[in-house]
Design a protein around this motif. Structure first.
Motif, PDB file in Angstrom:
ATOM      1  N   VAL A 147       0.710  -1.244   0.044  1.00  0.00           N
ATOM      2  CA  VAL A 147      -0.024   0.071   0.015  1.00  0.00           C
ATOM      3  C   VAL A 147       0.899   1.414  -0.024  1.00  0.00           C
ATOM      4  N   LYS A 148       0.446   2.162  -0.813  1.00  0.00           N
ATOM      5  CA  LYS A 148       1.424   3.369  -1.119  1.00  0.00           C
ATOM      6  C   LYS A 148       0.971   4.825  -1.128  1.00  0.00           C
ATOM      7  N   CYS A 149       1.590   5.340  -0.294  1.00  0.00           N
ATOM      8  CA  CYS A 149       1.150   6.883  -0.154  1.00  0.00           C
ATOM      9  C   CYS A 149       1.646   7.666  -1.303  1.00  0.00           C
ATOM     10  N   ALA A 150       0.915   8.862  -1.695  1.00  0.00           N
ATOM     11  CA  ALA A 150       1.352   9.665  -2.744  1.00  0.00           C
ATOM     12  C   ALA A 150       2.951  10.121  -2.448  1.00  0.00           C
ATOM     13  N   THR A 151       3.640  10.466  -3.422  1.00  0.00           N
ATOM     14  CA  THR A 151       5.339  10.838  -3.155  1.00  0.00           C
ATOM     15  C   THR A 151       5.496  11.700  -4.308  1.00  0.00           C
ATOM     16  N   ILE A 152       6.382  12.799  -3.866  1.00  0.00           N
ATOM     17  CA  ILE A 152       6.705  14.056  -4.995  1.00  0.00           C
ATOM     18  C   ILE A 152       7.585  13.059  -5.808  1.00  0.00           C
ATOM     19  N   THR A 153       7.209  13.575  -7.113  1.00  0.00           N
ATOM     20  CA  THR A 153       8.443  13.169  -8.072  1.00  0.00           C
ATOM     21  C   THR A 153       9.246  14.525  -8.327  1.00  0.00           C
TER      22      THR A 153
ATOM     23  N   ALA B 122      -3.721   5.802  -4.121  1.00  0.00           N
ATOM     24  CA  ALA B 122      -4.543   6.747  -4.555  1.00  0.00           C
ATOM     25  C   ALA B 122      -4.108   7.434  -5.908  1.00  0.00           C
ATOM     26  N   ALA B 123      -5.105   7.654  -7.070  1.00  0.00           N
ATOM     27  CA  ALA B 123      -4.496   8.301  -8.105  1.00  0.00           C
ATOM     28  C   ALA B 123      -3.872   9.682  -8.147  1.00  0.00           C
ATOM     29  N   HIS B 124      -4.327  10.340  -7.239  1.00  0.00           N
ATOM     30  CA  HIS B 124      -3.842  11.714  -7.065  1.00  0.00           C
ATOM     31  C   HIS B 124      -2.278  11.951  -6.547  1.00  0.00           C
ATOM     32  N   GLY B 125      -1.972  13.168  -6.440  1.00  0.00           N
ATOM     33  CA  GLY B 125      -0.774  13.595  -5.813  1.00  0.00           C
ATOM     34  C   GLY B 125      -0.726  13.758  -4.539  1.00  0.00           C
ATOM     35  N   THR B 126       0.390  14.626  -3.996  1.00  0.00           N
ATOM     36  CA  THR B 126       0.384  14.813  -2.624  1.00  0.00           C
ATOM     37  C   THR B 126      -0.202  16.057  -2.138  1.00  0.00           C
ATOM     38  N   VAL B 127      -1.076  16.661  -2.932  1.00  0.00           N
ATOM     39  CA  VAL B 127      -1.693  17.800  -2.874  1.00  0.00           C
ATOM     40  C   VAL B 127      -0.981  18.905  -1.981  1.00  0.00           C
ATOM     41  N   GLN B 128       0.198  19.212  -2.536  1.00  0.00           N
ATOM     42  CA  GLN B 128       1.034  20.321  -2.286  1.00  0.00           C
ATOM     43  C   GLN B 128       0.274  21.540  -1.446  1.00  0.00           C
TER      44      GLN B 128
ATOM     45  N   THR C 109      -9.012  18.198   2.989  1.00  0.00           N
ATOM     46  CA  THR C 109      -8.498  17.242   1.859  1.00  0.00           C
ATOM     47  C   THR C 109      -9.042  16.006   1.883  1.00  0.00           C
ATOM     48  N   ASN C 110      -9.477  15.615   0.677  1.00  0.00           N
ATOM     49  CA  ASN C 110     -10.206  14.281   0.640  1.00  0.00           C
ATOM     50  C   ASN C 110      -9.372  13.082   0.816  1.00  0.00           C
ATOM     51  N   SER C 111      -9.422  12.226   1.763  1.00  0.00           N
ATOM     52  CA  SER C 111      -8.844  11.172   2.176  1.00  0.00           C
ATOM     53  C   SER C 111      -9.235   9.564   1.604  1.00  0.00           C
TER      54      SER C 111
ATOM     55  N   LYS D  10     -14.288  19.447   1.271  1.00  0.00           N
ATOM     56  CA  LYS D  10     -14.612  20.676   0.366  1.00  0.00           C
ATOM     57  C   LYS D  10     -14.975  20.351  -1.003  1.00  0.00           C
ATOM     58  N   ASP D  11     -13.788  19.564  -1.531  1.00  0.00           N
ATOM     59  CA  ASP D  11     -13.964  19.213  -2.952  1.00  0.00           C
ATOM     60  C   ASP D  11     -15.266  18.573  -3.585  1.00  0.00           C
ATOM     61  N   LEU D  12     -15.650  17.671  -2.634  1.00  0.00           N
ATOM     62  CA  LEU D  12     -16.912  16.997  -3.021  1.00  0.00           C
ATOM     63  C   LEU D  12     -18.368  17.760  -2.923  1.00  0.00           C
TER      64      LEU D  12
HETATM   65  P1  NAP Z   1      -2.302  16.726  -6.695  1.00  0.00           P
HETATM   66  O1  NAP Z   1      -1.584  16.660  -5.649  1.00  0.00           O
HETATM   67  O2  NAP Z   1      -3.141  15.621  -7.139  1.00  0.00           O
HETATM   68  O3  NAP Z   1      -3.173  17.837  -6.701  1.00  0.00           O
HETATM   69  C1  NAP Z   1      -3.706  18.737  -7.481  1.00  0.00           C
HETATM   70  C2  NAP Z   1      -4.911  19.481  -7.149  1.00  0.00           C
HETATM   71  O4  NAP Z   1      -5.998  18.858  -7.162  1.00  0.00           O
HETATM   72  C3  NAP Z   1      -4.753  20.028  -5.722  1.00  0.00           C
HETATM   73  O5  NAP Z   1      -4.034  21.307  -5.574  1.00  0.00           O
HETATM   74  C4  NAP Z   1      -6.324  19.960  -5.479  1.00  0.00           C
HETATM   75  O6  NAP Z   1      -6.860  21.096  -5.740  1.00  0.00           O
HETATM   76  C5  NAP Z   1      -6.815  18.905  -6.034  1.00  0.00           C
HETATM   77  N1  NAP Z   1      -6.870  17.317  -5.314  1.00  0.00           N
HETATM   78  C6  NAP Z   1      -5.944  16.619  -5.683  1.00  0.00           C
HETATM   79  N2  NAP Z   1      -6.119  15.443  -4.662  1.00  0.00           N
HETATM   80  C7  NAP Z   1      -6.988  15.788  -3.707  1.00  0.00           C
HETATM   81  C8  NAP Z   1      -7.534  15.408  -2.608  1.00  0.00           C
HETATM   82  N3  NAP Z   1      -7.226  14.394  -2.117  1.00  0.00           N
HETATM   83  N4  NAP Z   1      -8.499  16.175  -1.825  1.00  0.00           N
HETATM   84  C9  NAP Z   1      -8.840  17.271  -2.352  1.00  0.00           C
HETATM   85  N5  NAP Z   1      -8.384  18.012  -3.317  1.00  0.00           N
HETATM   86  C10 NAP Z   1      -7.426  17.348  -4.270  1.00  0.00           C
HETATM   87  O7  NAP Z   1      -1.169  17.028  -7.941  1.00  0.00           O
HETATM   88  P2  NAP Z   1      -0.035  18.213  -7.958  1.00  0.00           P
HETATM   89  O8  NAP Z   1      -0.232  19.190  -7.233  1.00  0.00           O
HETATM   90  O9  NAP Z   1       0.102  18.438  -9.430  1.00  0.00           O
HETATM   91  O10 NAP Z   1       1.223  17.395  -7.573  1.00  0.00           O
HETATM   92  C11 NAP Z   1       1.642  17.694  -6.055  1.00  0.00           C
HETATM   93  C12 NAP Z   1       2.821  16.483  -5.990  1.00  0.00           C
HETATM   94  O11 NAP Z   1       2.351  15.097  -6.309  1.00  0.00           O
HETATM   95  C13 NAP Z   1       3.968  16.549  -7.074  1.00  0.00           C
HETATM   96  O12 NAP Z   1       5.264  16.857  -6.437  1.00  0.00           O
HETATM   97  C14 NAP Z   1       3.924  15.158  -7.988  1.00  0.00           C
HETATM   98  O13 NAP Z   1       5.064  14.749  -8.271  1.00  0.00           O
HETATM   99  C15 NAP Z   1       3.122  14.529  -6.927  1.00  0.00           C
HETATM  100  N6  NAP Z   1       2.391  13.273  -7.749  1.00  0.00           N
HETATM  101  C16 NAP Z   1       2.268  12.035  -6.972  1.00  0.00           C
HETATM  102  C17 NAP Z   1       1.595  11.096  -7.614  1.00  0.00           C
HETATM  103  C18 NAP Z   1       1.731   9.712  -7.100  1.00  0.00           C
HETATM  104  O14 NAP Z   1       2.581   9.390  -6.092  1.00  0.00           O
HETATM  105  N7  NAP Z   1       0.995   8.644  -7.497  1.00  0.00           N
HETATM  106  C19 NAP Z   1       0.699  11.378  -8.512  1.00  0.00           C
HETATM  107  C20 NAP Z   1       0.636  12.703  -9.216  1.00  0.00           C
HETATM  108  C21 NAP Z   1       1.476  13.617  -8.562  1.00  0.00           C
HETATM  109  P3  NAP Z   1      -7.062  22.360  -4.954  1.00  0.00           P
HETATM  110  O15 NAP Z   1      -5.826  22.810  -4.840  1.00  0.00           O
HETATM  111  O16 NAP Z   1      -7.833  23.373  -5.977  1.00  0.00           O
HETATM  112  O17 NAP Z   1      -8.125  22.119  -3.677  1.00  0.00           O
END
Ligand code: NAP
Ligand code: MG
Length: 404
Positions: free
Chosen positions: A71-77, A304-310, A324-326, A371-373
């Motif tokens: 099981v993997k947490c999102a990571t910075i690339t 999760a498919a999303h990133g680290t929500v920087q 932040t949506n978990s 909030k996102d939902l």
């Molecule tokens: P992101 O983390 O997916 O977030 C982009 C935007 O999407 C957020 O700013 C937020 O919008 C919304 N979002 C994404 N996930 C959310 C959540 N769980 N709950 C609420 N809103 C969410 O993409 P990123 O900002 O382009 O990338 C950040 C870092 O993540 C980068 O360093 C990248 O390398 C890394 N990344 C890692 C993976 C992985 O490990 N699988 C995948 C993709 C990216 P709002 O700001 O409008 O609220």
């Protein structure tokens, strides 16, 4: 209450930024009180990757090969900005890329469906899972700008010196050129990952290319999929009551838009890149997409498919509240626990994964969400919760045990 026992440890890959914060909360609130959790922990946070010259990522992938489920947490690339921010020795490669290369796996992405977050396509009732072949084609191509008149050729020189040669174009003026490739071994791995995952999730498998136009390149994909299906999977598919369906990519797109969902759509690399963004945005939210890497020999890595929500993380560091949506990270845990339960014959562990997912979904369907939902839901009278509040609401549901 007695905690649910485990046999084999999960490979736990911790990550970065806001998702690292959620990771800890999910474990403390939703897993540890209920499961006697066994994990082999790997910190894939960027600081640790830098400290170990990224060996930690390699080790975590090898552990996944050994135990079978991670099981993997999102990571910075890392990019140039991250190299500065974290004072990195090198611009380390994407952990997902490294893990995928070691496991030789395919990524399956599926939306989590809840009432109140309606897909933009009215007919979609069930999730559509995208499987993207993540090797080669245009992503490993060589390109040229042709300056003027001349002849472009495709040449292959065998190890024995034998040559194959085709004229691509007699240019009369400037233009562009591209050479791309794929490997039978990679297509075979993709095929096996797709067929196994279809059996595993009891869903039909669709695959599409443009083999009518691309009579050698795309046709090879079609042929390899069909050969492996006939030789290794046709009987198993029949027993499971599922089908393998091949069609042209444009026909597939038209059918997807009119379908109910509930199948896996296997795509070539470029199609998968484009279609997965279409599918995820049309289902409502990137924060509701799960992702699982499946190797051809049956190892699984859930995330999760999303990133680290920087952006949210920097708010968090500033002491501001985040929402932040978990959900996708919770489902990464439930997916991994369920798979561990299935592999180890632990019915109560698999049942706990079902309960955790049901509790998460019914929390949202009762109007409690991040909030996102809240911004896209069709439900009335919504309560917007912060990051922690949502996880606590799911915990409450899990404890009371009353699920939709
Ligand atoms: P992101 O983390 O997916 O977030 C982009 C935007 O999407 C957020 O700013 C937020 O919008 C919304 N979002 C994404 N996930 C959310 C959540 N769980 N709950 C609420 N809103 C969410 O993409 P990123 O900002 O382009 O990338 C950040 C870092 O993540 C980068 O360093 C990248 O390398 C890394 N990344 C890692 C993976 C992985 O490990 N699988 C995948 C993709 C990216 P709002 O700001 O409008 O609220
Ligand atoms: Mg993309």
């Amino acid at each position: 209450m007695e905690k649910i026992a485990m046999k084999t440890p999960l490979v736990e890959m911790d990550g970065d930024e806001m998702t690292r914060i959620l990771w800890k909360m999910i474990k403390e609130e939703l897993i540890l009180p209920f499961v006697d959790l066994k994990t082999e922990y790997y910190d894939l946070g960027l600081a640790k990757r830098n400290e170990t010259n990224d060996q930690i990522t390699v080790e975590s992938a090898q552990a996944t090969k050994k135990y079978g489920v991670a099981v993997k947490c999102a990571t910075i690339t890392p990019n140039a900005a991250r190299v500065k921010e974290y004072n990195l020795k090198e611009m380390w490669k994407s952990p997902n890329g490294t893990i995928r290369a070691i496991l030789d796996g395919t990524v399956f992405r599926a939306p989590i469906i809840v009432k109140g977050i309606e897909p933009n396509v009215r007919t979609w009732k069930k999730p559509i899972t995208i499987a993207r072949h993540a090797y080669g084609d245009v992503y490993k191509s060589v390109e040229m700008k042709v300056p003027g008149p001349g002849k472009a050729e495709l040449v292959f020189t065998g190890r024995d010196g034998a040559e194959m040669r085709e004229t691509i174009q007699e240019f009369q003026g400037p233009g562009v050129l591209q050479g791309m490739h794929n490997l039978n071994s990679s297509i075979e791995s993709f095929a096996r990952s797709c067929f196994s995952y279809a059996l595993d999730t009891k869903q039909d498998l669709w695959f599409a290319t443009k083999d009518t136009i691309s009579k050698k390149y795309d046709h090879t994909f079609k042929d390899i999929m069909q050969e492996i299906y006939d030789a290794e999977y046709a009987d198993k598919f029949r027993e499971a009551g599922i089908t393998y369906f091949y069609t042209l990519i444009d026909d597939a797109v038209a059918r997807v838009m009119k379908s109910e969902g509930g199948y896996i759509w296997a795509c070539k690399n470029y199609d998968g890149d484009v279609m997965s963004d279409m599918i995820s945005s049309a289902f409502g939210s990137l924060a509701m997409m799960t992702s699982v890497l499946v190797s051809p020999d049956g190892c699984y890595e859930y995330e999760a498919a999303h990133g680290t929500v920087q952006r949210h993380y920097y708010k968090h560091l500033n002491g501001e509240e985040t929402s932040t949506n978990s959900v996708a990270t919770i489902f990464a845990w439930s997916g991994a626990l369920r798979k561990r339960g299935e592999l180890d014959g632990l019915a109560d562990l698999a049942a706990f994964a079902d309960r955790l997912e049901a509790a998460t979904i019914s929390t949202i369907e009762e109007g409690k969400m991040t909030k996102d939902l809240a911004l896209i839901t069709t439900l009335p009278n919504v309560t917007v919760l912060n990051s922690e509040g949502f996880i606590k609401a799911v915990r409450e549901k899990l404890e009371t045990g009353e699920q939709a």
